[in-house]
Design a protein around this motif. Structure first.
Motif, mmCIF file in Angstrom:
data_model
loop_
_atom_site.group_PDB
_atom_site.id
_atom_site.type_symbol
_atom_site.label_atom_id
_atom_site.label_comp_id
_atom_site.label_asym_id
_atom_site.label_seq_id
_atom_site.Cartn_x
_atom_site.Cartn_y
_atom_site.Cartn_z
ATOM 1 N N GLY A 58 0.891 -1.161 -0.054
ATOM 2 C CA GLY A 58 0.075 -0.105 0.059
ATOM 3 C C GLY A 58 0.714 1.164 -0.043
ATOM 4 O O GLY A 58 0.361 2.344 -0.326
ATOM 5 N N MET A 59 2.076 1.225 0.760
ATOM 6 C CA MET A 59 2.811 2.640 0.646
ATOM 7 C C MET A 59 3.116 2.997 -0.660
ATOM 8 O O MET A 59 2.973 4.211 -0.909
ATOM 9 C CB MET A 59 4.004 2.227 1.468
ATOM 10 C CG MET A 59 4.924 3.508 1.783
ATOM 11 S SD MET A 59 6.072 3.796 0.441
ATOM 12 C CE MET A 59 7.363 2.732 0.625
ATOM 13 N N GLY A 60 3.794 2.192 -1.609
ATOM 14 C CA GLY A 60 3.906 2.536 -2.873
ATOM 15 C C GLY A 60 2.767 3.170 -3.455
ATOM 16 O O GLY A 60 2.701 4.252 -4.248
ATOM 17 N N LEU A 61 1.563 2.691 -3.441
ATOM 18 C CA LEU A 61 0.400 2.852 -4.113
ATOM 19 C C LEU A 61 -0.110 4.160 -3.551
ATOM 20 O O LEU A 61 -0.492 5.046 -4.550
ATOM 21 C CB LEU A 61 -0.536 1.722 -4.258
ATOM 22 C CG LEU A 61 -1.846 1.812 -5.142
ATOM 23 C CD1 LEU A 61 -1.138 1.510 -6.365
ATOM 24 C CD2 LEU A 61 -2.774 0.598 -4.749
ATOM 25 N N TYR A 62 -0.113 4.423 -2.333
ATOM 26 C CA TYR A 62 -0.618 5.809 -1.725
ATOM 27 C C TYR A 62 0.321 6.855 -2.089
ATOM 28 O O TYR A 62 -0.141 7.952 -2.313
ATOM 29 C CB TYR A 62 -0.726 5.472 -0.277
ATOM 30 C CG TYR A 62 -1.256 6.485 0.363
ATOM 31 C CD1 TYR A 62 -2.773 6.894 0.357
ATOM 32 C CD2 TYR A 62 -0.620 7.471 1.197
ATOM 33 C CE1 TYR A 62 -3.475 8.009 0.944
ATOM 34 C CE2 TYR A 62 -1.175 8.652 1.747
ATOM 35 C CZ TYR A 62 -2.606 8.906 1.703
ATOM 36 O OH TYR A 62 -3.388 10.015 2.262
ATOM 37 N N ASN A 82 -3.170 -6.500 2.802
ATOM 38 C CA ASN A 82 -3.637 -5.886 3.605
ATOM 39 C C ASN A 82 -2.725 -5.137 4.366
ATOM 40 O O ASN A 82 -1.675 -5.605 5.054
ATOM 41 C CB ASN A 82 -4.825 -6.296 4.476
ATOM 42 C CG ASN A 82 -5.627 -5.276 5.230
ATOM 43 O OD1 ASN A 82 -5.289 -4.154 5.243
ATOM 44 N ND2 ASN A 82 -6.773 -5.776 5.909
ATOM 45 N N ASP A 83 -2.531 -3.832 4.643
ATOM 46 C CA ASP A 83 -1.534 -3.116 5.447
ATOM 47 C C ASP A 83 -2.031 -1.783 5.854
ATOM 48 O O ASP A 83 -3.229 -1.485 5.643
ATOM 49 C CB ASP A 83 -0.205 -2.756 4.665
ATOM 50 C CG ASP A 83 -0.329 -1.989 3.559
ATOM 51 O OD1 ASP A 83 -1.306 -1.342 3.417
ATOM 52 O OD2 ASP A 83 0.602 -1.894 2.398
ATOM 53 N N GLU A 84 -1.151 -0.896 6.545
ATOM 54 C CA GLU A 84 -1.499 0.268 7.227
ATOM 55 C C GLU A 84 -2.150 1.558 6.285
ATOM 56 O O GLU A 84 -2.737 2.386 6.680
ATOM 57 C CB GLU A 84 -0.680 0.985 8.089
ATOM 58 C CG GLU A 84 0.638 1.451 7.747
ATOM 59 C CD GLU A 84 1.727 0.318 7.538
ATOM 60 O OE1 GLU A 84 2.700 0.768 7.412
ATOM 61 O OE2 GLU A 84 1.199 -0.812 7.257
ATOM 62 N N LEU A 143 -6.167 4.450 1.312
ATOM 63 C CA LEU A 143 -6.633 4.372 -0.014
ATOM 64 C C LEU A 143 -8.264 4.179 -0.364
ATOM 65 O O LEU A 143 -8.681 4.685 -1.040
ATOM 66 C CB LEU A 143 -5.906 2.930 -0.642
ATOM 67 C CG LEU A 143 -4.351 3.199 -0.834
ATOM 68 C CD1 LEU A 143 -3.823 1.826 -1.000
ATOM 69 C CD2 LEU A 143 -4.397 3.975 -2.006
ATOM 70 N N GLU A 144 -8.887 3.503 1.034
ATOM 71 C CA GLU A 144 -10.233 3.321 0.772
ATOM 72 C C GLU A 144 -11.029 4.779 1.057
ATOM 73 O O GLU A 144 -12.072 4.947 0.529
ATOM 74 C CB GLU A 144 -10.574 2.407 1.923
ATOM 75 C CG GLU A 144 -10.282 1.151 1.596
ATOM 76 C CD GLU A 144 -10.855 0.104 2.572
ATOM 77 O OE1 GLU A 144 -11.432 -1.111 2.382
ATOM 78 O OE2 GLU A 144 -10.804 0.289 3.851
ATOM 79 N N GLU A 145 -10.153 5.575 1.768
ATOM 80 C CA GLU A 145 -10.761 6.817 1.929
ATOM 81 C C GLU A 145 -10.772 7.541 0.619
ATOM 82 O O GLU A 145 -11.802 8.370 0.407
ATOM 83 C CB GLU A 145 -10.130 7.733 3.047
ATOM 84 C CG GLU A 145 -10.105 7.238 4.608
ATOM 85 C CD GLU A 145 -9.537 8.011 5.251
ATOM 86 O OE1 GLU A 145 -8.922 9.045 5.169
ATOM 87 O OE2 GLU A 145 -9.190 7.611 6.636
ATOM 88 N N LEU A 146 -9.988 7.346 -0.269
ATOM 89 C CA LEU A 146 -9.896 8.008 -1.442
ATOM 90 C C LEU A 146 -10.973 7.585 -2.494
ATOM 91 O O LEU A 146 -11.385 8.346 -3.383
ATOM 92 C CB LEU A 146 -8.710 7.844 -2.466
ATOM 93 C CG LEU A 146 -7.646 8.251 -1.794
ATOM 94 C CD1 LEU A 146 -6.154 7.827 -2.843
ATOM 95 C CD2 LEU A 146 -7.498 9.693 -1.495
ATOM 96 N N GLY A 147 -11.681 6.413 -2.097
ATOM 97 C CA GLY A 147 -12.884 5.925 -2.700
ATOM 98 C C GLY A 147 -12.484 4.507 -3.576
ATOM 99 O O GLY A 147 -13.461 4.252 -4.363
#
Length: 375
Positions: free
Chosen positions: A10-14, A37-39, A44-48
């Motif tokens: 997730g870090m790279g994606l976010y 799943n990570d922190e 990312l879900e908050e973005l939609g």
């Protein structure tokens, strides 16, 4: 459109693709993200984004595990039925690409770097290149972050004409705004940001820090990043001796960049080093190994200094060269680096490249649908 993004963490994606995801969502596309799943998943879900928990061993080489990943991707594609898939990093690129080919789903690939399995010649490299040929064969477009990687893939007949060069992940010029240079009388601070692992040049950096501190005790080496290989004891030892300051893994790195006088990255290979882009954007000179993925981010003597990868001597010389620069020249290097980022590495350039390629896929699919309807 339904757009599915395959990534390995997730870090790279976010941190590096957040703006693209937001743009796609704002254009009313339905965006799914597949990763462990990570922190960063809640952000990312908050973005939609709609999250799909996917087991993926980033560094594992078990063929049975990777085969299961391919089957997992195939099942996912048949369930979601996305109109387009975007893939990042080796395993999503390879096994996600194979799954897309099996399900006849359009996909766009991003080569974020060659990786150790490709860099080191031998049996593993041959297997990896064979898998890449299968994974990239049907890709609508393969994005490369440096010309050297693209040439390598072309020469090895992995990609043909369906490729495009982009400036890495680009840099968010607002998030990493120019910061005033630290005052002259402060301790000179060098900063390393990255995963603590051999391929990032951590062994050479630690050895260089020991040498430099003997001659220049007022120099400080700050290290930020998660430990991915067995360096815990060494870091603890050098930290206790005040040779380095290890800050562990940090969610926000801009504050560290702001306090530094220069960034150091002695990496063996990169796609295009985001940390160098962010540091230069903040007005900090760059000291980096002269390898593809690093050399594109600085101009020798103007915005930073290069040195040979795997060379402690070369790294030490570059550090000393920077230490001895007049204060005003250090500031000028940072300013020149910021200008370079504004001209060549604005993240909007990357977003626009994606939007153009996505439109091509949409137009092609609409045309194919029209032909089927007419037929």
């Amino acid at each position: 459109m339904k757009i599915l993004v395959l990534a390995n963490f997730g870090m790279g994606l976010y941190n590096f693709r957040r703006e693209l995801l937001k743009e796609l969502i704002e254009q009313n596309h339905e965006v799914y993200i597949s990763l462990p799943n990570d922190e960063y998943v809640p952000k990312l879900e908050e973005l939609g984004c709609k999250f799909i928990d996917t087991h993926l061993d980033r560094r594992g080489t078990n063929p049975f595990t990777d085969f299961r990943l391919t089957l997992q991707y195939v099942k996912m594609l048949r369930h979601i039925k996305p109109d387009l898939v975007l893939t990042y990093t080796i395993k999503p690129n390879v096994y996600g690409g194979i799954a897309c080919a099996i399900t006849k789903t359009p996909y766009i690939t991003n080569i974020t770097g060659l990786g150790t399995s490709v860099e080191n010649k031998g049996f593993i490299q041959k297997v990896t290149l064979t898998l890449y040929r299968l994974g990239l064969e049907k890709s609508s477009c393969v994005f490369f972050q440096n010309e050297s990687n693209r040439t390598f893939f072309t020469d090895n007949k992995i990609v043909k004409s369906n490729s495009r060069l982009i400036p890495g992940s680009g840099v968010n010029l607002d998030q990493h705004k120019y910061e005033e240079y630290p005052i002259r009388d402060e301790q000179l601070r060098f900063l390393f940001i990255g995963r603590i692992m051999k391929a990032k040049g951590i062994e050479e950096l630690l050895e260089a820090a020991v040498i430099i501190k003997k001659e220049y005790p007022n120099v400080q080496f700050d290290l930020v990043g998660g430990i991915e290989e067995i360096y815990n004891d060494k870091l603890e030892e050098l930290d206790s001796l005040d040779i380095i300051n290890y800050h562990g893994k940090q969610e926000e790195v801009h504050a560290f960049i702001k306090k530094s006088h220069a960034i150091i990255l002695p990496s063996y290979h990169e796609g295009l080093a985001n940390v160098l882009l962010e540091s230069a954007s903040s007005g900090r000179p760059v000291l980096a190994s002269k390898v593809p993925g690093c050399i594109e981010t600085f101009d020798e003597g103007l915005t930073g200094f290069g040195f040979e990868a795997r060379s402690v001597e070369g790294l030490v010389k570059a550090i000393i060269k920077f230490i001895n620069l007049p204060y005003n020249q250090k500031i000028a290097m940072g300013l020149a680096g910021r200008r370079k980022m504004e001209i060549k590495f604005d993240r909007n350039l990357v977003i626009n490249a994606y939007l153009q390629e996505i439109k091509k896929v949409m137009d092609k699919e609409n045309n194919n649908e029209f032909i089927r309807d007419v037929g």
